[in-house]
Design a protein around this motif. Sequence first.
Motif, PDB file in Angstrom:
ATOM      1  N   ARG A 200      52.749 -13.398 -36.682  1.00 25.23           N
ATOM      2  CA  ARG A 200      53.555 -12.189 -36.432  1.00 25.23           C
ATOM      3  C   ARG A 200      52.406 -11.049 -36.867  1.00 25.23           C
ATOM      4  O   ARG A 200      52.410 -10.392 -38.015  1.00 25.23           O
ATOM      5  N   THR A 201      51.228 -10.806 -36.282  1.00 24.83           N
ATOM      6  CA  THR A 201      50.316  -9.947 -36.280  1.00 24.83           C
ATOM      7  C   THR A 201      50.615  -8.623 -36.103  1.00 24.83           C
ATOM      8  O   THR A 201      49.835  -7.560 -36.624  1.00 24.83           O
ATOM      9  N   GLY A 202      51.300  -8.260 -34.990  1.00 30.86           N
ATOM     10  CA  GLY A 202      51.708  -6.931 -34.671  1.00 30.86           C
ATOM     11  C   GLY A 202      50.663  -6.707 -33.951  1.00 30.86           C
ATOM     12  O   GLY A 202      49.882  -7.017 -33.582  1.00 30.86           O
ATOM     13  N   SER A 203      50.855  -5.260 -33.483  1.00 31.08           N
ATOM     14  CA  SER A 203      49.489  -4.515 -32.835  1.00 31.08           C
ATOM     15  C   SER A 203      48.660  -3.806 -33.425  1.00 31.08           C
ATOM     16  O   SER A 203      47.771  -3.255 -32.862  1.00 31.08           O
ATOM     17  N   ILE A 204      49.048  -3.579 -34.730  1.00 29.44           N
ATOM     18  CA  ILE A 204      48.049  -2.601 -35.734  1.00 29.44           C
ATOM     19  C   ILE A 204      47.632  -3.411 -36.774  1.00 29.44           C
ATOM     20  O   ILE A 204      48.530  -3.818 -37.781  1.00 29.44           O
ATOM     21  N   TRP A 205      46.514  -4.040 -36.966  1.00 24.30           N
ATOM     22  CA  TRP A 205      45.798  -4.786 -38.200  1.00 24.30           C
ATOM     23  C   TRP A 205      44.579  -4.677 -38.303  1.00 24.30           C
ATOM     24  O   TRP A 205      43.849  -4.424 -37.624  1.00 24.30           O
ATOM     25  N   ALA A 206      44.256  -4.245 -39.659  1.00 27.30           N
ATOM     26  CA  ALA A 206      42.919  -4.253 -40.156  1.00 27.30           C
ATOM     27  C   ALA A 206      42.605  -5.605 -41.003  1.00 27.30           C
ATOM     28  O   ALA A 206      43.287  -6.628 -41.139  1.00 27.30           O
ATOM     29  N   THR A 207      41.158  -5.695 -40.775  1.00 29.73           N
ATOM     30  CA  THR A 207      40.602  -7.107 -41.315  1.00 29.73           C
ATOM     31  C   THR A 207      39.361  -6.803 -41.960  1.00 29.73           C
ATOM     32  O   THR A 207      38.567  -5.897 -41.517  1.00 29.73           O
ATOM     33  N   GLY A 208      39.069  -7.935 -42.770  1.00 24.81           N
ATOM     34  CA  GLY A 208      37.740  -7.607 -43.526  1.00 24.81           C
ATOM     35  C   GLY A 208      37.386  -9.148 -43.903  1.00 24.81           C
ATOM     36  O   GLY A 208      38.132  -9.937 -43.749  1.00 24.81           O
ATOM     37  N   TRP A 209      36.078  -9.216 -44.362  1.00 24.57           N
ATOM     38  CA  TRP A 209      35.480 -10.381 -44.736  1.00 24.57           C
ATOM     39  C   TRP A 209      35.274 -10.151 -46.189  1.00 24.57           C
ATOM     40  O   TRP A 209      34.506  -9.030 -46.635  1.00 24.57           O
ATOM     41  N   PHE A 210      35.410 -11.258 -46.960  1.00 28.55           N
ATOM     42  CA  PHE A 210      34.935 -11.372 -48.358  1.00 28.55           C
ATOM     43  C   PHE A 210      34.267 -12.418 -48.566  1.00 28.55           C
ATOM     44  O   PHE A 210      34.338 -13.550 -48.046  1.00 28.55           O
ATOM     45  N   ARG A 211      33.486 -12.605 -49.784  1.00 28.91           N
ATOM     46  CA  ARG A 211      32.797 -13.935 -49.998  1.00 28.91           C
ATOM     47  C   ARG A 211      33.000 -14.097 -51.540  1.00 28.91           C
ATOM     48  O   ARG A 211      33.256 -13.312 -52.459  1.00 28.91           O
ATOM     49  N   GLN A 212      32.627 -15.370 -52.070  1.00 22.10           N
ATOM     50  CA  GLN A 212      32.672 -15.883 -53.290  1.00 22.10           C
ATOM     51  C   GLN A 212      31.905 -16.926 -53.620  1.00 22.10           C
ATOM     52  O   GLN A 212      31.904 -17.870 -52.698  1.00 22.10           O
ATOM     53  N   THR A 213      31.157 -17.169 -54.878  1.00 19.59           N
ATOM     54  CA  THR A 213      30.424 -17.880 -55.252  1.00 19.59           C
ATOM     55  C   THR A 213      30.907 -18.600 -56.454  1.00 19.59           C
ATOM     56  O   THR A 213      31.659 -17.705 -57.239  1.00 19.59           O
ATOM     57  N   PRO A 214      30.731 -19.695 -56.816  1.00 16.07           N
ATOM     58  CA  PRO A 214      30.911 -20.212 -57.754  1.00 16.07           C
ATOM     59  C   PRO A 214      31.040 -19.504 -59.260  1.00 16.07           C
ATOM     60  O   PRO A 214      29.865 -19.253 -59.406  1.00 16.07           O
ATOM     61  N   GLY A 215      31.776 -19.181 -60.023  1.00 19.76           N
ATOM     62  CA  GLY A 215      31.670 -18.554 -61.342  1.00 19.76           C
ATOM     63  C   GLY A 215      31.691 -17.226 -61.020  1.00 19.76           C
ATOM     64  O   GLY A 215      31.717 -16.230 -62.084  1.00 19.76           O
ATOM     65  N   LYS A 216      31.863 -16.546 -59.738  1.00 16.22           N
ATOM     66  CA  LYS A 216      31.874 -15.080 -59.528  1.00 16.22           C
ATOM     67  C   LYS A 216      33.355 -14.719 -59.271  1.00 16.22           C
ATOM     68  O   LYS A 216      33.964 -15.581 -58.400  1.00 16.22           O
ATOM     69  N   GLU A 217      33.520 -13.441 -59.253  1.00 18.35           N
ATOM     70  CA  GLU A 217      34.674 -12.799 -58.546  1.00 18.35           C
ATOM     71  C   GLU A 217      34.221 -12.714 -57.022  1.00 18.35           C
ATOM     72  O   GLU A 217      33.009 -12.568 -56.560  1.00 18.35           O
ATOM     73  N   ARG A 218      35.391 -12.773 -56.137  1.00 12.92           N
ATOM     74  CA  ARG A 218      35.142 -12.459 -54.811  1.00 12.92           C
ATOM     75  C   ARG A 218      34.677 -11.069 -54.235  1.00 12.92           C
ATOM     76  O   ARG A 218      35.475 -10.186 -55.198  1.00 12.92           O
ATOM     77  N   GLU A 219      33.706 -10.898 -53.664  1.00  9.35           N
ATOM     78  CA  GLU A 219      33.348  -9.593 -53.371  1.00  9.35           C
ATOM     79  C   GLU A 219      33.559  -9.216 -51.907  1.00  9.35           C
ATOM     80  O   GLU A 219      33.397 -10.068 -51.137  1.00  9.35           O
ATOM     81  N   PHE A 220      33.417  -7.958 -51.751  1.00 14.71           N
ATOM     82  CA  PHE A 220      33.787  -7.306 -50.175  1.00 14.71           C
ATOM     83  C   PHE A 220      32.352  -7.346 -49.530  1.00 14.71           C
ATOM     84  O   PHE A 220      31.433  -7.318 -50.203  1.00 14.71           O
TER      85      PHE A 220
END
Length: 127
Positions: A27-47
């Motif tokens: 149920r994605t709907g017609s208006i949706w925003a999206t992004g990519w994040f990444r994470q390495t071991p021992g670190k917080e996920r980053e934008f």
Amino acid sequence: QVELAESGGGSVQPGDSLRLSCIASGRTGSIWATGWFRQTPGKEREFVAAISPRGDSKVYSDSVKGRFTISRDNARKVVYLQMNSLQLEDTAVYYCAFDYGGSVHYAPRRESEYTYWGQGTRVAVSL
């Protein structure tokens, strides 16, 4: 409920390119925003990057600006992350994130602005 499936990760050398894909279903709907994040071991996920529902607003982290490009195909409900000139520091698990957009021109860059997340795809850049 929305499900996200990333693909396109792999092992490459510095300077190579990869294109990640994220397919949204449910149920994605017609208006949706999206992004990519990444994470390495021992670190917080980053934008990494985000794109507005209309596709007219794109934002990037300073570390990838000029090398990565985010795009979307609304008809197919797919978001892409074209990664060029990959560097060792780009090694991480990359996650696609999705949320129902409030404004068609707004590209969210905070984790808290996203409701749904994919399982991640691994990118390894090594000599």
